[in-house]
Scaffold this motif. Structure first.
Motif, PDB file in Angstrom:
ATOM      1  N   CYS A  69      32.924  27.188 -31.060  1.00 24.66           N
ATOM      2  CA  CYS A  69      31.814  26.663 -30.236  1.00 24.66           C
ATOM      3  C   CYS A  69      31.138  27.952 -29.687  1.00 24.66           C
ATOM      4  CB  CYS A  69      32.323  25.834 -29.048  1.00 24.66           C
ATOM      5  SG  CYS A  69      33.469  26.551 -27.981  1.00 24.66           S
ATOM      6  N   MET A  70      31.769  29.096 -29.512  1.00 27.59           N
ATOM      7  CA  MET A  70      31.061  30.370 -29.154  1.00 27.59           C
ATOM      8  C   MET A  70      30.850  30.278 -27.576  1.00 27.59           C
ATOM      9  SD  MET A  70      30.729  31.883 -31.872  1.00 27.59           S
ATOM     10  CE  MET A  70      29.817  33.497 -31.597  1.00 27.59           C
ATOM     11  N   GLY A  71      31.588  29.300 -27.049  1.00 25.91           N
ATOM     12  CA  GLY A  71      31.366  29.188 -25.510  1.00 25.91           C
ATOM     13  C   GLY A  71      31.849  30.109 -24.616  1.00 25.91           C
ATOM     14  N   CYS A  72      32.780  30.944 -25.054  1.00 30.08           N
ATOM     15  CA  CYS A  72      33.617  31.929 -24.394  1.00 30.08           C
ATOM     16  C   CYS A  72      33.089  33.471 -24.877  1.00 30.08           C
ATOM     17  CB  CYS A  72      35.241  31.729 -24.462  1.00 30.08           C
ATOM     18  SG  CYS A  72      35.859  31.793 -25.786  1.00 30.08           S
ATOM     19  N   SER A  73      31.917  33.611 -25.326  1.00 26.74           N
ATOM     20  CA  SER A  73      31.825  35.008 -25.996  1.00 26.74           C
ATOM     21  C   SER A  73      31.397  35.888 -24.699  1.00 26.74           C
ATOM     22  CB  SER A  73      30.460  34.945 -26.898  1.00 26.74           C
ATOM     23  OG  SER A  73      30.637  34.234 -28.004  1.00 26.74           O
ATOM     24  N   CYS A  74      31.740  37.370 -25.135  1.00 26.39           N
ATOM     25  CA  CYS A  74      31.229  38.150 -24.155  1.00 26.39           C
ATOM     26  C   CYS A  74      31.135  39.504 -24.623  1.00 26.39           C
ATOM     27  CB  CYS A  74      32.982  38.517 -23.236  1.00 26.39           C
ATOM     28  SG  CYS A  74      34.031  39.401 -24.070  1.00 26.39           S
ATOM     29  N   LYS A  75      30.379  40.359 -24.273  1.00 20.00           N
ATOM     30  CA  LYS A  75      29.727  41.651 -24.667  1.00 20.00           C
ATOM     31  C   LYS A  75      30.948  42.641 -24.390  1.00 20.00           C
ATOM     32  CE  LYS A  75      24.734  40.763 -23.998  1.00 20.00           C
ATOM     33  NZ  LYS A  75      23.791  41.553 -23.181  1.00 20.00           N
ATOM     34  N   THR A  76      30.955  43.533 -25.742  1.00 18.51           N
ATOM     35  CA  THR A  76      31.995  44.750 -25.650  1.00 18.51           C
ATOM     36  C   THR A  76      31.151  45.943 -26.031  1.00 18.51           C
ATOM     37  OG1 THR A  76      32.932  44.467 -27.568  1.00 18.51           O
ATOM     38  CG2 THR A  76      33.826  43.138 -26.103  1.00 18.51           C
ATOM     39  N   LYS A  77      31.922  46.967 -26.014  1.00 21.14           N
ATOM     40  CA  LYS A  77      30.884  48.272 -26.556  1.00 21.14           C
ATOM     41  C   LYS A  77      30.927  48.143 -28.012  1.00 21.14           C
ATOM     42  CE  LYS A  77      32.708  51.121 -22.809  1.00 21.14           C
ATOM     43  NZ  LYS A  77      33.530  52.268 -22.172  1.00 21.14           N
ATOM     44  N   TYR A  78      31.697  47.454 -28.433  1.00 25.47           N
ATOM     45  CA  TYR A  78      31.721  47.247 -30.318  1.00 25.47           C
ATOM     46  C   TYR A  78      31.123  45.867 -30.508  1.00 25.47           C
ATOM     47  CZ  TYR A  78      35.018  50.881 -29.307  1.00 25.47           C
ATOM     48  OH  TYR A  78      35.630  51.944 -28.772  1.00 25.47           O
ATOM     49  N   GLY A  79      30.318  45.222 -29.784  1.00 28.40           N
ATOM     50  CA  GLY A  79      29.553  43.949 -29.976  1.00 28.40           C
ATOM     51  C   GLY A  79      30.248  42.942 -29.310  1.00 28.40           C
ATOM     52  N   ASN A  80      29.692  41.591 -29.526  1.00 25.11           N
ATOM     53  CA  ASN A  80      30.214  40.500 -28.914  1.00 25.11           C
ATOM     54  C   ASN A  80      31.302  39.887 -29.553  1.00 25.11           C
ATOM     55  OD1 ASN A  80      27.938  39.927 -27.353  1.00 25.11           O
ATOM     56  ND2 ASN A  80      26.815  38.951 -28.856  1.00 25.11           N
ATOM     57  N   LYS A  81      32.064  39.373 -28.749  1.00 29.63           N
ATOM     58  CA  LYS A  81      33.650  39.002 -29.022  1.00 29.63           C
ATOM     59  C   LYS A  81      33.980  37.632 -28.210  1.00 29.63           C
ATOM     60  CE  LYS A  81      36.014  43.151 -30.456  1.00 29.63           C
ATOM     61  NZ  LYS A  81      37.368  43.994 -30.458  1.00 29.63           N
ATOM     62  N   ARG A  82      34.460  36.898 -29.013  1.00 28.76           N
ATOM     63  CA  ARG A  82      35.087  35.455 -28.565  1.00 28.76           C
ATOM     64  C   ARG A  82      36.456  35.801 -27.803  1.00 28.76           C
ATOM     65  NH1 ARG A  82      34.320  33.100 -34.262  1.00 28.76           N
ATOM     66  NH2 ARG A  82      34.971  35.026 -34.684  1.00 28.76           N
ATOM     67  N   ILE A  83      36.427  35.403 -26.592  1.00 30.85           N
ATOM     68  CA  ILE A  83      37.760  35.641 -25.815  1.00 30.85           C
ATOM     69  C   ILE A  83      38.721  34.571 -26.311  1.00 30.85           C
ATOM     70  CG2 ILE A  83      39.072  34.961 -23.855  1.00 30.85           C
ATOM     71  CD1 ILE A  83      37.248  37.636 -23.457  1.00 30.85           C
ATOM     72  N   CYS A  84      38.446  33.631 -26.822  1.00 32.13           N
ATOM     73  CA  CYS A  84      39.528  32.621 -27.644  1.00 32.13           C
ATOM     74  C   CYS A  84      40.123  33.096 -28.879  1.00 32.13           C
ATOM     75  CB  CYS A  84      39.140  31.160 -27.654  1.00 32.13           C
ATOM     76  SG  CYS A  84      37.589  31.116 -28.822  1.00 32.13           S
ATOM     77  N   LYS A  85      39.511  33.881 -29.708  1.00 32.52           N
ATOM     78  CA  LYS A  85      39.836  34.230 -30.877  1.00 32.52           C
ATOM     79  C   LYS A  85      39.554  35.585 -31.181  1.00 32.52           C
ATOM     80  CE  LYS A  85      38.649  33.466 -35.890  1.00 32.52           C
ATOM     81  NZ  LYS A  85      39.784  32.795 -36.358  1.00 32.52           N
ATOM     82  N   ASP A  86      38.661  36.400 -30.806  1.00 27.37           N
ATOM     83  CA  ASP A  86      38.844  37.865 -30.888  1.00 27.37           C
ATOM     84  C   ASP A  86      39.729  38.565 -29.864  1.00 27.37           C
ATOM     85  OD1 ASP A  86      37.142  37.899 -32.930  1.00 27.37           O
ATOM     86  OD2 ASP A  86      35.350  37.570 -31.529  1.00 27.37           O
ATOM     87  N   GLY A  87      39.963  37.625 -28.567  1.00 28.17           N
ATOM     88  CA  GLY A  87      40.824  38.223 -27.424  1.00 28.17           C
ATOM     89  C   GLY A  87      41.870  37.049 -27.575  1.00 28.17           C
ATOM     90  N   PRO A  88      42.297  36.696 -26.270  1.00 26.96           N
ATOM     91  CA  PRO A  88      41.985  36.765 -24.875  1.00 26.96           C
ATOM     92  C   PRO A  88      42.444  38.524 -24.576  1.00 26.96           C
ATOM     93  CG  PRO A  88      43.973  35.738 -24.758  1.00 26.96           C
ATOM     94  CD  PRO A  88      43.742  35.719 -26.552  1.00 26.96           C
ATOM     95  N   VAL A  89      42.908  39.244 -25.741  1.00 23.42           N
ATOM     96  CA  VAL A  89      43.343  40.668 -25.131  1.00 23.42           C
ATOM     97  C   VAL A  89      42.469  41.621 -25.802  1.00 23.42           C
ATOM     98  CG1 VAL A  89      45.108  42.409 -25.576  1.00 23.42           C
ATOM     99  CG2 VAL A  89      45.554  40.016 -25.134  1.00 23.42           C
ATOM    100  N   LEU A  90      41.691  42.404 -24.856  1.00 21.33           N
ATOM    101  CA  LEU A  90      40.632  43.320 -25.119  1.00 21.33           C
ATOM    102  C   LEU A  90      41.669  44.770 -24.751  1.00 21.33           C
ATOM    103  CD1 LEU A  90      37.472  41.902 -23.910  1.00 21.33           C
ATOM    104  CD2 LEU A  90      38.310  41.588 -26.218  1.00 21.33           C
ATOM    105  N   LYS A  91      41.164  45.714 -25.670  1.00 22.90           N
ATOM    106  CA  LYS A  91      41.336  47.291 -25.146  1.00 22.90           C
ATOM    107  C   LYS A  91      40.646  47.717 -24.132  1.00 22.90           C
ATOM    108  CE  LYS A  91      43.847  48.631 -29.266  1.00 22.90           C
ATOM    109  NZ  LYS A  91      44.011  47.304 -29.954  1.00 22.90           N
ATOM    110  N   LYS A  92      41.170  48.653 -23.392  1.00 19.02           N
ATOM    111  CA  LYS A  92      40.601  49.090 -22.204  1.00 19.02           C
ATOM    112  C   LYS A  92      39.152  49.732 -22.475  1.00 19.02           C
ATOM    113  CE  LYS A  92      41.187  52.477 -18.329  1.00 19.02           C
ATOM    114  NZ  LYS A  92      41.936  53.511 -17.829  1.00 19.02           N
ATOM    115  N   GLU A  93      39.265  50.390 -23.548  1.00 18.72           N
ATOM    116  CA  GLU A  93      37.962  51.113 -24.166  1.00 18.72           C
ATOM    117  C   GLU A  93      37.012  50.478 -24.652  1.00 18.72           C
ATOM    118  OE1 GLU A  93      41.440  53.584 -24.196  1.00 18.72           O
ATOM    119  OE2 GLU A  93      41.189  51.776 -25.008  1.00 18.72           O
ATOM    120  N   GLU A  94      37.086  49.179 -24.950  1.00 18.28           N
ATOM    121  CA  GLU A  94      36.041  48.574 -25.449  1.00 18.28           C
ATOM    122  C   GLU A  94      35.482  47.562 -24.338  1.00 18.28           C
ATOM    123  OE1 GLU A  94      36.935  45.077 -27.969  1.00 18.28           O
ATOM    124  OE2 GLU A  94      39.107  45.606 -27.528  1.00 18.28           O
ATOM    125  N   ILE A  95      35.845  47.720 -22.906  1.00 21.29           N
ATOM    126  CA  ILE A  95      35.408  46.580 -21.975  1.00 21.29           C
ATOM    127  C   ILE A  95      34.090  47.206 -21.415  1.00 21.29           C
ATOM    128  CG2 ILE A  95      36.029  45.465 -19.815  1.00 21.29           C
ATOM    129  CD1 ILE A  95      38.979  45.642 -20.639  1.00 21.29           C
TER     130      ILE A  95
END
Length: 244
Positions: free
Chosen positions: A216-242
């Protein structure tokens, strides 16, 4: 991701508005600490995403806070009831990123995923220090469970009724020697931890989710490496990309 039925084995209150539920079923889709499940609840359109506290070959343990209609229904569920659950969601934490000493920071209902993470790190021979943050003494849970794993545990409460008075960052000032950190909790806490650390680390974000698996793309967020979906590409993000 896998959809299957789970039987409730236990559903008990362990702190103020905090419940522990043990579910029996197919756990094969779970592959890393920090993943979550998505629970279908009768009468509600959207599933409820809940982080995994612990799991083995047959059971999943979750810990949830009663905050809305879904969790209000969950707290009244009884053993032997069945739930339709999606498992194996999210990317989880990478336990290979710490060399010797890991710092784990959990805030409120961000505490549960830290438990399985601590267990797996200790199995790998890592030295684990855990900081747990809560509003008050009546909100504290799982302190003893972390200690039984063999980790060092510190607790902070906002009102000072238990442990260190203040926030997890107040405890962090006295912790030295860690080479990597992992954290989960409300966003203001995550940002404070981010600013208080000099090492690399991983942050697990709590986010409202529609589908829970990236459609659904409802939980997308911007990172230094482009948009990511918190549910699928996250919920864990590395410090350096936030990006805050």
């Amino acid at each position: 991701m896998k959809q299957s039925l789970f039987k409730i084995c236990e559903n008990i209150c362990i702190a103020k508005d905090i419940y522990k539920m043990v579910l029996e079923g197919d756990t094969s889709a779970l592959v890393a600490p920090g993943q979550f499940i998505n629970i279908k609840i009768d009468g509600l359109f959207l599933r409820r995403p809940i982080s995994v506290c612990d799991y083995d070959d047959k059971t999943i343990t979750i810990i949830y806070k009663v905050v809305g209609r879904g969790t209000e229904k969950m707290k009244d569920m009884k053993p032997n009831e069945e739930l339709d659950i999606l498992t194996g969601l999210g990317n989880g934490f990478d336990i290979s990123n710490t060399d010797k000493k890991a710092l784990l920071i959990g805030g409120g209902v961000g505490t549960p995923p830290m438990y399985n993470l601590a267990k797996e790190l200790i199995k790998k021979g890592k030295d684990v220090t855990v900081i747990l943050g809560f509003a008050s003494k009546e909100d504290v849970f799982y302190e003893e469970e972390f200690k039984k794993l063999g980790s060092s545990v510190f607790v902070a409460t906002n009102d000072g009724t238990y442990g260190t008075k203040g926030f997890v960052t107040d405890v962090m000032k006295n912790i030295e020697g860690y080479d990597y950190f992992y954290t989960c909790g409300p966003e203001p806490m995550l940002k404070a931890v981010y600013n208080a650390t000099n090492t690399s680390g991983e942050l697990s974000f709590e986010e409202r989710m529609g589908c829970g698996f990236g459609a659904c793309m409802g939980c997308s967020c911007k990172t230094k490496y482009g948009n990511k979906r918190i549910c699928k590409d996250g919920p864990v993000l590395k410090k350096e990309e936030i990006i805050w």
